[in-house]
Design a protein around this motif. Structure first.
Motif, PDB file in Angstrom:
ATOM      1  N   ARG A  82       1.342  14.367 -10.487  1.00 23.27           N
ATOM      2  CA  ARG A  82       2.292  13.305 -10.206  1.00 23.27           C
ATOM      3  C   ARG A  82       1.598  11.990  -9.851  1.00 23.27           C
ATOM      4  O   ARG A  82       2.057  10.916 -10.208  1.00 23.27           O
ATOM      5  N   GLU A  83       0.471  12.074  -9.152  1.00 27.98           N
ATOM      6  CA  GLU A  83      -0.179  10.856  -8.682  1.00 27.98           C
ATOM      7  C   GLU A  83      -1.015  10.187  -9.780  1.00 27.98           C
ATOM      8  O   GLU A  83      -1.140  10.715 -10.870  1.00 27.98           O
ATOM      9  N   LYS A  84      -1.606   9.029  -9.382  1.00 30.59           N
ATOM     10  CA  LYS A  84      -2.442   8.280 -10.317  1.00 30.59           C
ATOM     11  C   LYS A  84      -3.752   9.016 -10.584  1.00 30.59           C
ATOM     12  O   LYS A  84      -4.394   8.841 -11.607  1.00 30.59           O
TER      13      LYS A  84
ATOM     14  N   GLN B   8      -4.629  12.812  -5.009  1.00 25.04           N
ATOM     15  CA  GLN B   8      -4.720  11.525  -4.335  1.00 25.04           C
ATOM     16  C   GLN B   8      -3.966  11.506  -3.019  1.00 25.04           C
ATOM     17  O   GLN B   8      -4.184  10.627  -2.189  1.00 25.04           O
ATOM     18  N   SER B   9      -3.080  12.480  -2.829  1.00 24.45           N
ATOM     19  CA  SER B   9      -2.366  12.514  -1.561  1.00 24.45           C
ATOM     20  C   SER B   9      -3.283  12.946  -0.426  1.00 24.45           C
ATOM     21  O   SER B   9      -2.930  12.839   0.741  1.00 24.45           O
TER      22      SER B   9
ATOM     23  N   GLN C 229       0.265  10.796 -13.408  1.00 26.11           N
ATOM     24  CA  GLN C 229       1.554  10.124 -13.199  1.00 26.11           C
ATOM     25  C   GLN C 229       2.639  10.716 -14.099  1.00 26.11           C
ATOM     26  O   GLN C 229       3.388  10.004 -14.742  1.00 26.11           O
TER      27      GLN C 229
ATOM     28  N   GLU D   6      -9.328   6.972  -2.667  1.00 24.12           N
ATOM     29  CA  GLU D   6      -9.341   6.663  -4.087  1.00 24.12           C
ATOM     30  C   GLU D   6     -10.669   7.001  -4.767  1.00 24.12           C
ATOM     31  O   GLU D   6     -10.698   7.576  -5.856  1.00 24.12           O
TER      32      GLU D   6
ATOM     33  N   HIS E   7      -6.148   9.300   3.197  1.00 19.18           N
ATOM     34  CA  HIS E   7      -6.358   8.815   1.828  1.00 19.18           C
ATOM     35  C   HIS E   7      -6.271   7.307   1.731  1.00 19.18           C
ATOM     36  O   HIS E   7      -6.858   6.697   0.852  1.00 19.18           O
TER      37      HIS E   7
END
Ligand SMILES: Cc1cc2nc3c(=O)[nH]c(=O)nc-3n(C[C@H](O)[C@H](O)[C@H](O)COP(=O)(O)OP(=O)(O)OC[C@H]3O[C@@H](n4cnc5c(N)ncnc54)[C@H](O)[C@@H]3O)c2cc1C
Ligand code: SF4
Ligand code: SF4
Lengths: 443, 458
Positions: free
Chosen positions: B174-176, B180-181, B205, B185, B340
């Motif tokens: 789901r994340e970039k 990442q949660s 994403q 980065e 994060h």
């Protein structure tokens, strides 16, 4: 394995490798069977050349494309490495080779003459069964050394250690003794000594070395004694028994290279460990008694013990030197694991182990509370040590049998283990981050 | 605790088994451990290695049968259907009802599903239990493509497992970037790159919209929210876990997401306790999670509760957090807490990354005070004991740098990168002088008496 085209490229060369190996087996069979009718040198050396090239191709093409984290994939699902039929076939072939070599060397006549030019070139002596053995042994360490180097290519400890065992096998256990013979000196293996090479301190050997080698012979005896009684305790104090078992010794060298695919097969049960203790220390005792008896007998001019000491030494040579270290120790690699001899039989391992346990800076430390009890370390310990037992309690691992191969630390997915040399003081103290179990049966 | 008391533990995971072991060390009471999943305790994080063929099931069992006999820990392989807290009786699926004097719930967690269309199809599953593993072995036999839903730790493990069998894997994240949660980065980017380089396809994403099946009711493709169709014969669900509490719903015990407990692991019912993945702290310390779903915390819960049950009533204090994992080939360790994202005004960090993008270190600290808050490591091993000590004693980043050379835990002959990190530190803090001599590990170990025979958490 990642891109289809490279995978294809590797598998293509792998098949060429297998084909070469098949042809080589044919050549070697012809050499063995028709030693007198065909040109054994041509057939034999072609066979050996093809075998080496073929197996190197197969090794490179199966290890290199595989990611370093995936090197152990499928070990317990493959016939050859999980005591399947092919493992038994290989075990029987290896065992038969040892039986022929020790008791029926005439049957290997074809292969022995195939190595004649090599033997003459190196040793200025005709080839014999022991030259044949030494040659194949060294070849196995080198070819499977490449295998180990590729498999552990992300770990400098294993790269350096593997190069070291190849160097000692090739240089000190193969080339150097050959060259000594070429110069008409007594044959001597500088990388082995008493009690592993138990007869090096027998009066007969000492006499032979000094009479035939004079100054060099005296040096050899001196060297053997220094290594046994001085270098061994000192080096073991600083580095544990690993300096010898995993860096120098030829038996260890074969186990760490040719035997590496079988390390997971070693028995981890408590019973196996009890057997280990019950066998290995008596063998050390047997070597010490034999050596002493032989000296007493020699000093007394044979009057005191008659042939008793000779009988002792003969039976040791037969049961331990041949049957145990060769036939069972190596022949059964694919079934019992790669360090059966080192674990249950080697008197040197027993001696080094006592030093390691009681007088050494070596230990394997565990990293605080990080263990997830996964069992990779125990599974891949060739000495059958249940490393996890200690790691999950945050205790350092101090066991007389640990040869310091470092594979447990390599396979641990959580970075829990580290081979270290540190102060002797407080060496058994564990981390404060885990509670320890009071039950302690394996020490 | 008296020897005629009967302590019953439901769940033979790390929490339940640690409790039984530590209780036995302190008391000769009767102990029974019940589990429906397996007759004896095994290592859940090791399930993946069984699939990949590194080990067999018997190799991931930490304690042999003789151990439990010697320790007099009774094991019962059965499912607890209901509990009557009034009469202190457990109703079991196969055996006779069992009564307890004290009951410990250590029931662990189960997979979370989000009601996707098609999730009942053959070939769709999560990976938590031994039975899941067996199912996965059957369902992935001989297949070519698979999709993993969820970019967390179990997701990457499933991807690695499938890849080991030559199956082409696509992950929906789901994340970039991957995870990442949890990761800053840079670290997330490094791991994302590594996953891609290993040949696992990442759809970033993007999320699962629908699972499509063929006429036999087996998965044939996945449709993502971005409208992509990905053909596959297996869908791994790795979108998280939730406490296993269904069988307690009507029992009267106080439940939240998990079984609610205080800092002594006491539930709303007398003589009933909960530990491990299934326990939820009623009042977690500020900044700390209410649910702790980790192997390590499960073990700590067991240790603390054993003390509580035997009269040594000290509350559970987590102490500096730590965790570790592995992303294919890259080992990950973390000590303390590295968020994060953070407020640059308040916090700062010292970050070093290997040019080959395979190793990284981050020291996260408060700008003003310099207090160390956490450490993130990729591809480098640090000493847990020393990191723990730094965090517990509120070391500043400046004090830490003086002891940096002692912290590495990599094997012998590995290249050390701490000097590069130090260089970075002096660049960031030009006012700081290099200490006369860096402290070595063996010295520090003596100095702090980090090691002793008596653990300090109980
Ligand atoms: C694939 C995977 C990988 C993981 N890797 C890591 C990792 O690397 N590091 C880490 O820290 N954590 C990891 N975890 C998380 C970790 O495994 C868990 O936090 C830990 O196992 C929880 O232990 P537990 O004792 O609380 O419960 P569990 O281990 O879940 O044990 C609970 C047991 O209770 C049984 N049970 C439940 N209800 C009943 C009932 N009514 N009757 C009978 N029995 C019942 C269950 O069947 C189960 O066997 C991983 C988890 C998974 C699934
Ligand atoms: S304990 Fe580790 S280092 Fe020692 S022999 Fe076993 S695997 Fe090798
Ligand atoms: S391999 Fe590592 S994590 Fe697994 S049991 Fe051994 S020490 Fe623990």
């Amino acid at each position: 394995m990642y891109k289809a085209s490279t995978t294809q490229f590797y598998s293509y060369f792998k098949y060429i490798g297998f084909t070469l190996m098949a042809i080589s087996l044919l050549c070697l069979t012809v050499t063995l069977a028709g030693g007198n009718t065909i040109n054994a040198v041509v057939w034999g050396l072609s066979g050996i050349g093809l075998l080496t090239t073929g197996s190197l191709l197969v090794i490179v093409c199966s290890r290199l494309p595989k990611h370093v984290a995936h090197q152990n994939n499928g070990i317990w699902q493959k016939d050859a490495t999980a005591r399947g039929i092919s493992a038994w076939v290989l075990g029987i072939i290896l065992t038969s080779f040892y039986i022929l070599l020790y008791w029926f060397p005439d049957t290997l006549h074809g292969l022995i003459i195939a190595l004649e030019p090599l033997s003459q070139g190196l040793r200025h002596k005709p080839s014999d069964q022991w030259f044949l053995y030494g040659f194949f042994y060294t070849l196995a360490v080198m070819v499977m050394g490449v295998h180990a180097l590729l498999k552990y290519r992300n770990n400098p400890y294993h790269l350096i250690r593997t190069c070291s065992v190849i160097f000692f096998q090739l240089g000190f256990a193969f080339l150097l003794p050959g060259l000594l013979l070429a110069f008409n000196q007594p044959e001597f293996y500088f990388s082995y000594f008493w009690p592993l090479k138990y007869d090096y301190l027998f009066p007969g050997t000492v006499g032979y070395l000094i009479d035939n080698g004079q100054a060099l012979g005296v040096f050899m005896v001196f060297w053997g004694a220094v290594l046994t009684f001085l270098a061994t305790p000192v080096l073991t104090y600083f580095y544990g028994k690993r300096w010898y078992c995993s860096w120098v010794c030829g038996c260890g060298g074969l186990a760490e290279t040719a035997g590496d695919p079988y390390r997971q097969l070693s028995d981890k049960s408590k019973r196996a460990w009890q057997w280990e203790v019950a066998i290995i220390y008596p063998i050390l005792g047997f070597v010490i008694i034999t050596t002493l008896l032989l000296w007493i007998n020699s000093w007394s001019g044979g009057s005191l013990l008659g042939d008793l000491s000779g009988g002792f030494s003969k039976s040791y040579g037969f049961f331990i030197g041949s049957v145990f270290s060769g036939v069972v120790g190596v022949g059964f690699y694919p079934i019992l694991g790669n360090r059966v001899w080192c674990r249950f039989g080697c008197p040197m391992a027993a001696y080094l182990g006592l030093l390691q346990k009681h007088l050494s800076r070596f230990r394997i430390t565990t990293n605080g509370g990080q263990c997830i009890s996964c069992g990779n370390c125990s599974t891949y310990c060739e000495m059958g040590i249940d490393v996890r037992w200690y790691a999950q309690q945050g205790k350092p691992i101090i066991r007389s049998s640990c040869v310091g191969c470092g594979i447990c630390a390599h396979v641990c997915p959580r970075g829990v283990l580290k081979l270290e040399n540190g102060p002797v003081d407080g060496r058994y103290n564990g981390t404060t981050l885990i509670q320890r179990d009071s039950l302690n049966i394996l020490s | 605790m008296q020897h005629d008391k009967h302590v019953v533990v439901i769940g033979n995971g790390i929490a339940g088994i640690t409790l039984a072991q530590k209780l036995r060390a302190r008391s000769d009471c009767r102990i029974t451990v019940i589990s429906a999943e397996s007759p004896t305790h095994f290592s859940r994080p090791a399930l993946m290695y069984v699939y990949m063929g590194h080990m067999r099931y018997q190799d991931i069992i930490p304690y042999p049968d003789w151990y439990y006999k010697e320790q007099k820990i009774e094991q019962l392989h059965d499912y607890v259907e209901t509990i009557d807290f009034e009469t202190r009786t457990l109703k079991l699926q196969h055996s006779e009802p069992l009564t307890y004097d004290q009951l410990v719930l250590a029931t662990g967690s189960s997979a979370v599903y989000y009601n996707w269309p098609g999730m009942q199809l053959k070939g769709v599953q999560g990976l938590i239990t031994l039975q899941d593993l067996e199912l996965m072995q059957q369902q992935t036999n001989g297949i070519k493509q698979a999709v993993i839903v969820g970019g967390g730790l179990i997701g990457i493990e499933m991807a690695e497992m499938l890849q080991s069998k030559g199956i082409q894997v696509t992950m929906l994240v789901r994340e970039k970037q991957y995870w990442q949660s949890n990761l800053p980065e840079k670290e997330a980017g490094l791991v994302t790159q590594h996953i891609l380089a290993c040949g696992i396809e990442l759809k970033l994403q993007d999320e699962l919209a629908e699972i499509l099946g063929d006429e036999t009711g087996t998965v044939k493709a996945v449709k993502s929210k971005n409208g992509e169709m990905i053909p596959c014969q297996f869908v791994g669900i790795a979108t998280g876990v939730k406490p296993t509490i269904e069988f307690l719903k009507t029992s009267g015990i106080e439940l939240g997401k998990g079984i609610l407990v205080n800092n002594f692991f006491e539930t709303s019912i007398k003589d009933v306790y909960a530990i491990g993945d299934c326990a939820q702290f009623k009042e977690p310390a500020p900044g700390e999670p209410a649910l702790e779903q980790l192997w390590y915390t499960g073990r700590q819960h067991g240790e603390v509760l054993a003390a509580v049950l035997t009269g040594d009533r000290k509350p559970y204090i987590r102490g500096p957090w730590f965790n570790s994992a592995k992303f294919l080939n890259i080992e990950y360790q973390t000590y303390g807490f590295v968020p994060h994202t953070w407020d640059e005004q308040r916090y700062s960090s010292l970050y070093w990354e290997h040019p080959a993008k395979s190793k990284a270190m981050r020291f996260f600290y408060e700008r003003e005070s310099g207090n160390l808050k956490g450490v993130n490591l990729l591809g480098i091993r640090f000493r847990h004991d020393l990191c723990h000590y730094w965090l517990k004693e509120n070391y500043t980043i400046h004090q830490v740098m003086e002891q940096l050379s002692a912290v590495n835990f990599d094997s012998e002959f590995f290249q050390r990168y701490e000097p590069e990190l130090l260089t970075q530190y002096y660049l960031q803090h030009p006012d700081r002088q290099a200490p006369a001599k860096q402290q070595g590990w063996w010295k520090l170990r003596q100095h702090f008496s980090l090691f002793s025979e008596t653990p300090d958490n109980c």
